[in-house]
Design a protein around this motif. Structure first.
Motif, PDB file in Angstrom:
ATOM      1  N   SER A   4       0.851  -1.192   0.000  1.00 15.08           N
ATOM      2  CA  SER A   4       0.000   0.000   0.000  1.00 15.08           C
ATOM      3  C   SER A   4       0.885   1.239   0.000  1.00 15.08           C
ATOM      4  O   SER A   4       1.887   1.300   0.702  1.00 15.08           O
ATOM      5  CB  SER A   4      -0.936  -0.005   1.209  1.00 15.08           C
ATOM      6  N   VAL A   5       0.496   2.211  -0.833  1.00 19.71           N
ATOM      7  CA  VAL A   5       1.323   3.392  -1.062  1.00 19.71           C
ATOM      8  C   VAL A   5       0.473   4.652  -0.940  1.00 19.71           C
ATOM      9  O   VAL A   5      -0.629   4.720  -1.483  1.00 19.71           O
ATOM     10  CB  VAL A   5       1.942   3.351  -2.481  1.00 19.71           C
ATOM     11  N   LEU A   6       1.009   5.645  -0.246  1.00 11.50           N
ATOM     12  CA  LEU A   6       0.391   6.964  -0.165  1.00 11.50           C
ATOM     13  C   LEU A   6       1.349   7.951  -0.822  1.00 11.50           C
ATOM     14  O   LEU A   6       2.508   8.064  -0.408  1.00 11.50           O
ATOM     15  CB  LEU A   6       0.144   7.367   1.298  1.00 11.50           C
ATOM     16  N   ILE A   7       0.881   8.640  -1.859  1.00 17.98           N
ATOM     17  CA  ILE A   7       1.668   9.673  -2.541  1.00 17.98           C
ATOM     18  C   ILE A   7       1.268  11.015  -1.926  1.00 17.98           C
ATOM     19  O   ILE A   7       0.074  11.304  -1.804  1.00 17.98           O
ATOM     20  CB  ILE A   7       1.375   9.698  -4.062  1.00 17.98           C
ATOM     21  N   VAL A   8       2.261  11.836  -1.564  1.00 11.90           N
ATOM     22  CA  VAL A   8       1.973  13.077  -0.838  1.00 11.90           C
ATOM     23  C   VAL A   8       2.622  14.295  -1.494  1.00 11.90           C
ATOM     24  O   VAL A   8       3.807  14.283  -1.821  1.00 11.90           O
ATOM     25  CB  VAL A   8       2.469  12.959   0.627  1.00 11.90           C
ATOM     26  N   CYS A   9       1.809  15.347  -1.665  1.00 10.82           N
ATOM     27  CA  CYS A   9       2.327  16.660  -2.064  1.00 10.82           C
ATOM     28  C   CYS A   9       1.736  17.690  -1.095  1.00 10.82           C
ATOM     29  O   CYS A   9       1.262  17.318  -0.018  1.00 10.82           O
ATOM     30  CB  CYS A   9       2.010  16.976  -3.533  1.00 10.82           C
ATOM     31  N   LEU A  10       1.730  18.939  -1.453  1.00  9.50           N
ATOM     32  CA  LEU A  10       1.261  19.977  -0.531  1.00  9.50           C
ATOM     33  C   LEU A  10      -0.265  20.018  -0.424  1.00  9.50           C
ATOM     34  O   LEU A  10      -0.827  19.831   0.650  1.00  9.50           O
ATOM     35  CB  LEU A  10       1.804  21.347  -0.956  1.00  9.50           C
ATOM     36  N   CYS A  14      -2.634  18.468  -7.434  1.00  8.46           N
ATOM     37  CA  CYS A  14      -1.827  18.414  -8.658  1.00  8.46           C
ATOM     38  C   CYS A  14      -0.953  17.159  -8.701  1.00  8.46           C
ATOM     39  O   CYS A  14      -1.299  16.170  -9.336  1.00  8.46           O
ATOM     40  CB  CYS A  14      -0.943  19.656  -8.791  1.00  8.46           C
ATOM     41  N   ARG A  15       0.184  17.222  -8.024  1.00  8.67           N
ATOM     42  CA  ARG A  15       1.170  16.142  -8.126  1.00  8.67           C
ATOM     43  C   ARG A  15       0.722  14.820  -7.531  1.00  8.67           C
ATOM     44  O   ARG A  15       0.842  13.770  -8.168  1.00  8.67           O
ATOM     45  CB  ARG A  15       2.486  16.572  -7.453  1.00  8.67           C
ATOM     46  N   SER A  16       0.224  14.831  -6.297  1.00  9.51           N
ATOM     47  CA  SER A  16      -0.078  13.550  -5.656  1.00  9.51           C
ATOM     48  C   SER A  16      -1.283  12.829  -6.263  1.00  9.51           C
ATOM     49  O   SER A  16      -1.222  11.610  -6.440  1.00  9.51           O
ATOM     50  CB  SER A  16      -0.189  13.691  -4.137  1.00  9.51           C
ATOM     51  N   SER A  38      -3.627   9.108  -2.210  1.00  7.99           N
ATOM     52  CA  SER A  38      -2.796  10.304  -2.133  1.00  7.99           C
ATOM     53  C   SER A  38      -3.396  11.267  -1.121  1.00  7.99           C
ATOM     54  O   SER A  38      -4.578  11.180  -0.787  1.00  7.99           O
ATOM     55  CB  SER A  38      -2.652  10.972  -3.509  1.00  7.99           C
ATOM     56  N   ALA A  39      -2.550  12.170  -0.645  1.00  8.01           N
ATOM     57  CA  ALA A  39      -2.969  13.160   0.354  1.00  8.01           C
ATOM     58  C   ALA A  39      -2.026  14.354   0.288  1.00  8.01           C
ATOM     59  O   ALA A  39      -0.977  14.299  -0.355  1.00  8.01           O
ATOM     60  CB  ALA A  39      -2.937  12.544   1.753  1.00  8.01           C
ATOM     61  N   GLY A  40      -2.415  15.418   0.958  1.00  9.40           N
ATOM     62  CA  GLY A  40      -1.580  16.611   1.039  1.00  9.40           C
ATOM     63  C   GLY A  40      -1.122  16.841   2.466  1.00  9.40           C
ATOM     64  O   GLY A  40      -1.801  16.434   3.418  1.00  9.40           O
ATOM     65  N   THR A  41       0.017  17.516   2.613  1.00  8.26           N
ATOM     66  CA  THR A  41       0.475  17.852   3.957  1.00  8.26           C
ATOM     67  C   THR A  41      -0.314  19.039   4.506  1.00  8.26           C
ATOM     68  O   THR A  41      -0.409  19.227   5.707  1.00  8.26           O
ATOM     69  CB  THR A  41       1.990  18.162   3.996  1.00  8.26           C
ATOM     70  N   ALA A  42      -0.912  19.823   3.617  1.00  9.72           N
ATOM     71  CA  ALA A  42      -1.741  20.964   4.026  1.00  9.72           C
ATOM     72  C   ALA A  42      -3.200  20.655   3.704  1.00  9.72           C
ATOM     73  O   ALA A  42      -3.490  19.853   2.824  1.00  9.72           O
ATOM     74  CB  ALA A  42      -1.298  22.226   3.293  1.00  9.72           C
ATOM     75  N   GLY A  43      -4.099  21.296   4.402  1.00  9.04           N
ATOM     76  CA  GLY A  43      -5.517  21.050   4.211  1.00  9.04           C
ATOM     77  C   GLY A  43      -6.235  22.094   3.379  1.00  9.04           C
ATOM     78  O   GLY A  43      -7.448  22.246   3.501  1.00  9.04           O
ATOM     79  N   TYR A  44      -5.513  22.788   2.507  1.00  7.55           N
ATOM     80  CA  TYR A  44      -6.096  23.885   1.724  1.00  7.55           C
ATOM     81  C   TYR A  44      -7.273  23.461   0.850  1.00  7.55           C
ATOM     82  O   TYR A  44      -8.170  24.253   0.596  1.00  7.55           O
ATOM     83  CB  TYR A  44      -5.065  24.509   0.776  1.00  7.55           C
ATOM     84  N   HIS A  45      -7.228  22.241   0.314  1.00  7.36           N
ATOM     85  CA  HIS A  45      -8.205  21.835  -0.703  1.00  7.36           C
ATOM     86  C   HIS A  45      -9.024  20.604  -0.313  1.00  7.36           C
ATOM     87  O   HIS A  45      -9.544  19.918  -1.191  1.00  7.36           O
ATOM     88  CB  HIS A  45      -7.475  21.550  -2.021  1.00  7.36           C
ATOM     89  N   VAL A  46      -9.122  20.308   0.981  1.00  9.78           N
ATOM     90  CA  VAL A  46      -9.823  19.099   1.425  1.00  9.78           C
ATOM     91  C   VAL A  46     -11.216  19.015   0.801  1.00  9.78           C
ATOM     92  O   VAL A  46     -11.970  19.986   0.816  1.00  9.78           O
ATOM     93  CB  VAL A  46      -9.898  19.044   2.973  1.00  9.78           C
ATOM     94  N   GLY A  47     -11.513  17.848   0.217  1.00  8.83           N
ATOM     95  CA  GLY A  47     -12.805  17.604  -0.399  1.00  8.83           C
ATOM     96  C   GLY A  47     -12.925  18.029  -1.848  1.00  8.83           C
ATOM     97  O   GLY A  47     -13.924  17.731  -2.501  1.00  8.83           O
ATOM     98  N   GLU A  48     -11.899  18.713  -2.373  1.00  6.64           N
ATOM     99  CA  GLU A  48     -11.948  19.193  -3.758  1.00  6.64           C
ATOM    100  C   GLU A  48     -11.468  18.125  -4.735  1.00  6.64           C
ATOM    101  O   GLU A  48     -10.701  17.231  -4.389  1.00  6.64           O
ATOM    102  CB  GLU A  48     -11.065  20.435  -3.933  1.00  6.64           C
TER     103      GLU A  48
END
Length: 151
Positions: A4-10, A14-16, A38-48
């Motif tokens: 299992s792999v989680l790809i992470v960007c900001l 975009c990237r993740s 995938s997930a982001g380290t910041a929560g700017y776009h949660v749910g988008e």
């Protein structure tokens, strides 16, 4: 054991999400059974949804993409075998929130190929998104080669 792999960007738009879609597609073409998110380290776009240029790029290269942005959480560090950061800044953020009981192997995704970060295409043209796509393909193959060698 399923890898299992989680790809992470900001921001996880975009990237993740592109990396998630590409890694799933490359693994599927290789006949490998892996779980990818995938997930982001910041929560700017949660749910988008992913950025429209991310979606357009995936469509251009016939890679299915279906993702809703989310932020990394502590449970991810034990739920996933690998957490792969798009760049050094996100890797530092992951290391700073990594709990003591973490079992995931947390690394720069580029460490499986050339140690290069994935440039954030958010403020770039569609060409930046296509460059990101090609880098994700190369990183996916390099990652899967290394994983297959371990199994």
């Amino acid at each position: 054991m399923v890898v299992s792999v989680l790809i992470v960007c900001l921001g996880n738009i975009c990237r993740s999400p592109m990396g998630e879609a590409v890694l799933k597609e490359v693994a599927s073409k290789r006949g490998l059974d892996i779980t990818v998110d995938s997930a982001g380290t910041a929560g700017y776009h949660v749910g988008e949804d992913p950025d429209e240029r991310t979606i357009a790029t995936c469509r251009k290269f016939k890679v299915p993409i279906n993702h809703s942005s989310r932020q990394v959480n502590k449970a991810d560090f034990t739920r996933f075998s690998y957490i792969l950061a798009a760049d050094e800044s996100n890797l530092r953020n992951l290391d700073s929130i990594k709990p003591r009981d973490a079992t995931a192997d947390v690394k720069l995704w580029g460490s499986y190929l050339d140690n290069k970060p994935i440039a954030d295409p958010y403020y770039d043209s569609i060409g930046g998104f296509e460059a990101c796509y090609h880098q994700c393909v190369n990183l996916s193959n390099a990652f899967l080669d290394k994983i297959a060698a371990k199994e």
